[in-house]
Write a protein that holds these residues in place. Structure first.
Motif, PDB file in Angstrom:
ATOM      1  N   PHE A  72      43.525  59.565  59.365  1.00  0.00           N
ATOM      2  CA  PHE A  72      42.227  58.898  59.248  1.00  0.00           C
ATOM      3  C   PHE A  72      41.610  59.134  57.870  1.00  0.00           C
ATOM      4  O   PHE A  72      41.000  58.227  57.295  1.00  0.00           O
ATOM      5  N   ARG A  73      41.782  60.336  57.325  1.00  0.00           N
ATOM      6  CA  ARG A  73      41.242  60.629  55.987  1.00  0.00           C
ATOM      7  C   ARG A  73      41.921  59.763  54.935  1.00  0.00           C
ATOM      8  O   ARG A  73      41.257  59.207  54.040  1.00  0.00           O
ATOM      9  N   VAL A  74      43.236  59.614  55.016  1.00  0.00           N
ATOM     10  CA  VAL A  74      43.963  58.766  54.059  1.00  0.00           C
ATOM     11  C   VAL A  74      43.461  57.322  54.158  1.00  0.00           C
ATOM     12  O   VAL A  74      43.238  56.662  53.135  1.00  0.00           O
ATOM     13  N   LEU A  75      43.261  56.837  55.371  1.00  0.00           N
ATOM     14  CA  LEU A  75      42.761  55.466  55.549  1.00  0.00           C
ATOM     15  C   LEU A  75      41.361  55.315  54.956  1.00  0.00           C
ATOM     16  O   LEU A  75      41.049  54.307  54.324  1.00  0.00           O
ATOM     17  N   ARG A  76      40.506  56.320  55.145  1.00  0.00           N
ATOM     18  CA  ARG A  76      39.147  56.262  54.589  1.00  0.00           C
ATOM     19  C   ARG A  76      39.170  56.336  53.070  1.00  0.00           C
ATOM     20  O   ARG A  76      38.527  55.536  52.386  1.00  0.00           O
ATOM     21  N   GLU A  77      39.920  57.290  52.535  1.00  0.00           N
ATOM     22  CA  GLU A  77      39.943  57.480  51.086  1.00  0.00           C
ATOM     23  C   GLU A  77      40.628  56.333  50.352  1.00  0.00           C
ATOM     24  O   GLU A  77      40.350  56.108  49.176  1.00  0.00           O
ATOM     25  N   SER A  78      41.483  55.594  51.030  1.00  0.00           N
ATOM     26  CA  SER A  78      42.124  54.436  50.401  1.00  0.00           C
ATOM     27  C   SER A  78      41.219  53.208  50.443  1.00  0.00           C
ATOM     28  O   SER A  78      41.476  52.225  49.759  1.00  0.00           O
ATOM     29  N   GLY A  79      40.169  53.260  51.261  1.00  0.00           N
ATOM     30  CA  GLY A  79      39.238  52.135  51.357  1.00  0.00           C
ATOM     31  C   GLY A  79      39.547  51.168  52.481  1.00  0.00           C
ATOM     32  O   GLY A  79      38.925  50.108  52.569  1.00  0.00           O
ATOM     33  N   ILE A  80      40.470  51.505  53.355  1.00  0.00           N
ATOM     34  CA  ILE A  80      40.834  50.601  54.450  1.00  0.00           C
ATOM     35  C   ILE A  80      39.839  50.695  55.605  1.00  0.00           C
ATOM     36  O   ILE A  80      39.511  49.688  56.222  1.00  0.00           O
ATOM     37  N   VAL A  81      39.391  51.901  55.903  1.00  0.00           N
ATOM     38  CA  VAL A  81      38.431  52.055  56.995  1.00  0.00           C
ATOM     39  C   VAL A  81      37.144  52.677  56.483  1.00  0.00           C
ATOM     40  O   VAL A  81      37.120  53.336  55.451  1.00  0.00           O
ATOM     41  N   ARG A  82      36.082  52.429  57.222  1.00  0.00           N
ATOM     42  CA  ARG A  82      34.825  53.128  56.999  1.00  0.00           C
ATOM     43  C   ARG A  82      34.636  54.026  58.204  1.00  0.00           C
ATOM     44  O   ARG A  82      34.961  53.659  59.330  1.00  0.00           O
ATOM     45  N   GLN A  83      34.170  55.225  57.958  1.00  0.00           N
ATOM     46  CA  GLN A  83      33.903  56.182  59.021  1.00  0.00           C
ATOM     47  C   GLN A  83      32.453  56.621  58.928  1.00  0.00           C
ATOM     48  O   GLN A  83      31.911  56.779  57.833  1.00  0.00           O
ATOM     49  N   PHE A  84      31.844  56.808  60.074  1.00  0.00           N
ATOM     50  CA  PHE A  84      30.478  57.299  60.130  1.00  0.00           C
ATOM     51  C   PHE A  84      30.300  58.021  61.457  1.00  0.00           C
ATOM     52  O   PHE A  84      31.075  57.827  62.391  1.00  0.00           O
ATOM     53  N   TYR A  85      29.311  58.870  61.486  1.00  0.00           N
ATOM     54  CA  TYR A  85      29.028  59.606  62.709  1.00  0.00           C
ATOM     55  C   TYR A  85      27.985  58.869  63.531  1.00  0.00           C
ATOM     56  O   TYR A  85      26.987  58.386  63.008  1.00  0.00           O
ATOM     57  N   ARG A  86      28.264  58.768  64.805  1.00  0.00           N
ATOM     58  CA  ARG A  86      27.287  58.288  65.786  1.00  0.00           C
ATOM     59  C   ARG A  86      27.147  59.451  66.757  1.00  0.00           C
ATOM     60  O   ARG A  86      28.044  59.680  67.572  1.00  0.00           O
ATOM     61  N   GLY A  87      26.078  60.221  66.576  1.00  0.00           N
ATOM     62  CA  GLY A  87      25.961  61.473  67.317  1.00  0.00           C
ATOM     63  C   GLY A  87      27.037  62.422  66.804  1.00  0.00           C
ATOM     64  O   GLY A  87      27.141  62.659  65.614  1.00  0.00           O
ATOM     65  N   THR A  88      27.860  62.919  67.707  1.00  0.00           N
ATOM     66  CA  THR A  88      28.946  63.806  67.299  1.00  0.00           C
ATOM     67  C   THR A  88      30.273  63.079  67.169  1.00  0.00           C
ATOM     68  O   THR A  88      31.267  63.671  66.760  1.00  0.00           O
ATOM     69  N   ALA A  89      30.293  61.786  67.520  1.00  0.00           N
ATOM     70  CA  ALA A  89      31.532  61.012  67.459  1.00  0.00           C
ATOM     71  C   ALA A  89      31.726  60.409  66.076  1.00  0.00           C
ATOM     72  O   ALA A  89      30.792  59.848  65.495  1.00  0.00           O
ATOM     73  N   LYS A  90      32.929  60.534  65.551  1.00  0.00           N
ATOM     74  CA  LYS A  90      33.254  59.892  64.279  1.00  0.00           C
ATOM     75  C   LYS A  90      33.794  58.507  64.593  1.00  0.00           C
ATOM     76  O   LYS A  90      34.816  58.347  65.250  1.00  0.00           O
ATOM     77  N   MET A  91      33.075  57.496  64.137  1.00  0.00           N
ATOM     78  CA  MET A  91      33.424  56.103  64.398  1.00  0.00           C
ATOM     79  C   MET A  91      34.246  55.547  63.237  1.00  0.00           C
ATOM     80  O   MET A  91      34.071  55.961  62.089  1.00  0.00           O
ATOM     81  N   ASN A  92      35.105  54.577  63.542  1.00  0.00           N
ATOM     82  CA  ASN A  92      35.993  53.978  62.554  1.00  0.00           C
ATOM     83  C   ASN A  92      35.959  52.462  62.673  1.00  0.00           C
ATOM     84  O   ASN A  92      35.997  51.926  63.782  1.00  0.00           O
ATOM     85  N   GLY A  93      35.914  51.799  61.535  1.00  0.00           N
ATOM     86  CA  GLY A  93      35.983  50.343  61.489  1.00  0.00           C
ATOM     87  C   GLY A  93      36.690  49.909  60.221  1.00  0.00           C
ATOM     88  O   GLY A  93      36.671  50.620  59.215  1.00  0.00           O
ATOM     89  N   LEU A  94      37.337  48.766  60.286  1.00  0.00           N
ATOM     90  CA  LEU A  94      38.028  48.252  59.103  1.00  0.00           C
ATOM     91  C   LEU A  94      37.026  47.740  58.077  1.00  0.00           C
ATOM     92  O   LEU A  94      35.991  47.173  58.439  1.00  0.00           O
ATOM     93  N   ARG A  95      37.357  47.889  56.825  1.00  0.00           N
ATOM     94  CA  ARG A  95      36.533  47.342  55.735  1.00  0.00           C
ATOM     95  C   ARG A  95      37.107  45.973  55.351  1.00  0.00           C
ATOM     96  O   ARG A  95      37.500  45.723  54.219  1.00  0.00           O
ATOM     97  N   ARG A  96      37.148  45.088  56.327  1.00  0.00           N
ATOM     98  CA  ARG A  96      37.749  43.762  56.140  1.00  0.00           C
ATOM     99  C   ARG A  96      37.148  43.001  54.955  1.00  0.00           C
ATOM    100  O   ARG A  96      37.878  42.410  54.174  1.00  0.00           O
ATOM    101  N   ASP A  97      35.831  42.983  54.864  1.00  0.00           N
ATOM    102  CA  ASP A  97      35.174  42.213  53.796  1.00  0.00           C
ATOM    103  C   ASP A  97      35.588  42.716  52.420  1.00  0.00           C
ATOM    104  O   ASP A  97      35.886  41.922  51.520  1.00  0.00           O
ATOM    105  N   ASP A  98      35.613  44.037  52.251  1.00  0.00           N
ATOM    106  CA  ASP A  98      35.999  44.605  50.960  1.00  0.00           C
ATOM    107  C   ASP A  98      37.457  44.307  50.641  1.00  0.00           C
ATOM    108  O   ASP A  98      37.791  43.901  49.523  1.00  0.00           O
ATOM    109  N   LEU A  99      38.332  44.492  51.618  1.00  0.00           N
ATOM    110  CA  LEU A  99      39.754  44.250  51.381  1.00  0.00           C
ATOM    111  C   LEU A  99      40.030  42.774  51.112  1.00  0.00           C
ATOM    112  O   LEU A  99      40.832  42.435  50.237  1.00  0.00           O
ATOM    113  N   GLU A 100      39.350  41.898  51.840  1.00  0.00           N
ATOM    114  CA  GLU A 100      39.556  40.458  51.635  1.00  0.00           C
ATOM    115  C   GLU A 100      39.050  40.027  50.257  1.00  0.00           C
ATOM    116  O   GLU A 100      39.671  39.196  49.588  1.00  0.00           O
ATOM    117  N   ALA A 101      37.942  40.602  49.822  1.00  0.00           N
ATOM    118  CA  ALA A 101      37.400  40.256  48.499  1.00  0.00           C
ATOM    119  C   ALA A 101      38.337  40.704  47.381  1.00  0.00           C
ATOM    120  O   ALA A 101      38.507  39.997  46.382  1.00  0.00           O
TER     121      ALA A 101
END
Length: 125
Positions: A72-101
């Motif tokens: 997950f860290r490699v995916l975040r640091e490469s710019g493929i995913v964005r991670q953020f905390y929602r409470g104590t859970a670490k959430m993950n989503g693709l950075r589709r807009d950035d990658l497509e641009a």
């Protein structure tokens, strides 16, 4: 890597912020390296199929917790995913807009190829 805060609906206010590369810092070499690993590609496929962000624990990888964290860290640091905390859970989503641009069609092409390969592997062409 420049620390950037990726604004995300529902992110905890005042919570921990993880470092992400800014759009202009995402490099094709890092993206391709991250996508070349079968476990990371599996994560990306699951995130692409999801209707919203997923927790790290939602994606069941056949590796240790520390290895999963590394992927997950490699995916975040490469710019493929964005991670953020929602409470104590670490959430993950693709950075589709950035990658497509930056790399038009790359993510969809990789996902399409990975899905076709998965279907060939289980005999469901």
């Amino acid at each position: 890597m420049t620390p950037t805060s990726i604004p995300t609906a529902g992110a905890a206010v005042g919570g921990r912020v993880l470092d992400h590369p800014a759009r202009d810092e995402i490099r094709i070499e890092g993206v391709l390296h991250a996508l070349a690993d079968p476990m990371r590609l599996r994560v990306v496929r699951e995130l692409a199929a999801a209707e919203s962000e997923l927790t790290c624990s939602h994606i069941d990888l056949p590796v240790s917790k520390s290895t999963s964290t590394h992927h997950f860290r490699v995916l975040r640091e490469s710019g493929i995913v964005r991670q953020f905390y929602r409470g104590t859970a670490k959430m993950n989503g693709l950075r589709r807009d950035d990658l497509e641009a930056l790399f038009p069609g790359l993510l969809d092409s990789v996902l399409d190829a990975a899905n076709r390969q998965a279907h060939r592997g289980d005999g469901t062409r």
